[in-house]
Write an enzyme that holds these catalytic residues in place. Structure first.
Site, short mmCIF file in Angstrom:
data_model
loop_
_atom_site.label_atom_id
_atom_site.label_comp_id
_atom_site.label_asym_id
_atom_site.label_seq_id
_atom_site.Cartn_x
_atom_site.Cartn_y
_atom_site.Cartn_z
N ASN A 13 0.95 -1.27 -0.11
CA ASN A 13 0.21 0.82 -0.39
C ASN A 13 1.14 1.58 -0.39
OD1 ASN A 13 -2.73 -1.15 0.27
ND2 ASN A 13 -2.31 -1.37 2.28
N GLY A 43 2.35 -6.46 4.03
CA GLY A 43 3.05 -7.54 2.83
C GLY A 43 4.54 -6.48 2.94
N ALA A 44 4.49 -5.73 2.71
CA ALA A 44 5.29 -4.73 2.39
C ALA A 44 6.54 -4.73 3.23
CB ALA A 44 5.08 -3.33 1.02
N ASN A 45 5.56 -3.90 4.60
CA ASN A 45 6.08 -3.35 5.38
C ASN A 45 6.97 -5.05 6.19
OD1 ASN A 45 5.42 -1.13 5.43
ND2 ASN A 45 3.80 -2.17 7.12
N THR A 209 0.28 -11.18 20.70
CA THR A 209 1.00 -9.93 21.10
C THR A 209 -0.23 -8.75 21.71
OG1 THR A 209 -0.12 -9.09 19.15
CG2 THR A 209 1.73 -9.47 18.71
N LEU A 210 0.26 -8.42 23.04
CA LEU A 210 -0.33 -7.44 23.81
C LEU A 210 -0.11 -6.18 23.98
CD1 LEU A 210 0.81 -9.93 27.13
CD2 LEU A 210 -1.45 -10.19 25.39
N ARG A 213 2.57 -4.52 27.14
CA ARG A 213 2.97 -6.07 27.51
C ARG A 213 3.29 -6.68 27.35
NH1 ARG A 213 -2.80 -7.82 28.66
NH2 ARG A 213 -3.16 -6.47 26.90
N ASP A 235 5.67 6.70 17.47
CA ASP A 235 4.59 5.98 16.77
C ASP A 235 5.13 4.56 16.50
OD1 ASP A 235 3.63 5.97 14.44
OD2 ASP A 235 5.30 6.71 12.99
N ASP A 241 4.05 -4.82 12.36
CA ASP A 241 5.31 -6.05 10.78
C ASP A 241 6.18 -6.21 11.97
OD1 ASP A 241 2.46 -6.06 10.14
OD2 ASP A 241 3.66 -4.19 8.96
#
Length: 295
Positions: A13, A43-45, A209-210, A213, A235, A241
């Site tokens: 994107n 995907g790119a990231n 993923t948390l 945390r 940020d 990703d």
């Protein structure tokens, strides 16, 4: 870890990002800073993150046959990612609109464009020499399933980041070696945020993923919970990703799940310390230094 070869099948994107002092509420307009345009898409990231971390990466996907598509291919290619498997289709390139507030929280809206038209029959997939396949859900589930099935015929592990949540994943999950989701995605998949509950859907291992945390994981050897690493976050775009890319590489290298998740938490934390998705992604050396300082 040794140099690994990763195949990423996923979205590309163009990201349009605006920084604001606070996120807008429903129906509200909030003034922000100047818009920034940059390469993105899960995907790119994840492909760029893996390349920054030291892997050889081949990205397979689809952009539009337009100026944004050509700009995306050039940007991702400059990061050392092999984009020869990305097709230019007669459609609009995917576009993501991102609002980021002070402290790193964000809101994202995605127009899938060419990503939503991806069919693996149009693309060249070769898993010879690959150590893992990494998938996400900004492309059609059918494309992910076809890629997963082909990877398994090569004996290549399949890692799925089931984001954003999409229905109809039952068959795909049976092809997955490692599933990565956040808490809301886990709840949507199985009504529970315990990684052990996700294993009943078919994956051999699962990590939830948390956020601040850290993350929890479960595989046949047992459960683990890993705290995050203290950093000054500015940020959070791209942090998830980066986490997925590092976890995929550590899993492909054969690290025990707890060690793999710890490396992923370190990489994800570092990605929050800069602005932008791909621009803030850390190198393998940076991850090693953070791990060493935290030991």
């Amino acid at each position: 870890m040794r140099e690994l070869e990763l195949v990423v099948v996923g979205s590309l994107n163009m990201d349009l990002t605006v920084a604001v002092t606070r996120l807008p509420g429903r129906g509200e307009t909030v003034a922000g800073a100047a818009a920034v345009r940059a390469a993105g898409g899960k995907g790119a990231n994840q492909a760029v993150a893996a390349a920054r971390l030291g892997a050889r990466v081949r990205l397979v996907g689809q952009v539009g046959d337009d100026a944004l598509g050509r700009e995306l291919l050039a940007a991702v290619g400059r990061e050392g990612v092999d984009v020869s498997g990305v097709r230019q289709a007669p459609a609009a390139t995917g576009l993501a609109m991102i609002v980021v507030e002070d402290g790193g929280e964000n809101m994202i809206t995605v127009a899938r464009g060419a990503n939503g038209l991806l069919r693996l029959t149009d693309l060249d997939l070769d898993f010879t020499g690959a150590d893992a396949l990494l998938l996400q859900l900004e492309i059609p589930v059918a494309a992910c399933l076809a890629a997963a099935r082909q990877a398994r015929t090569y004996g290549v592990p399949v890692i799925l980041n089931a984001a954003p949540y999409t229905q109809g994943l039952e068959e795909l999950l049976t092809q997955v070696d490692l599933l990565i989701v956040n808490e809301s995605e886990a709840a949507a998949l199985c009504g529970d945020t315990d990684p052990a509950a996700l294993l009943a859907l078919g994956p051999r291992a699962a990590v939830v993923t948390l956020g601040e945390r850290g993350a929890r994981g479960q595989d046949a050897s047992g459960a683990c919970q890993v705290p995050t690493f203290p950093v000054t976050a500015v940020d959070a775009v791209g942090a998830g990703d980066t986490f997925c890319a590092q976890l995929a590489l550590a899993h492909a290298a054969g690290l025990p799940l707890a060690q793999a998740v710890r490396r992923a938490c370190a990489a994800g934390a570092l990605a929050t310390t800069g602005h932008g998705a791909q621009t803030a992604m850390p190198t393998g050396d940076q991850v090693e230094r953070l791990l060493a300082r935290a030991s």
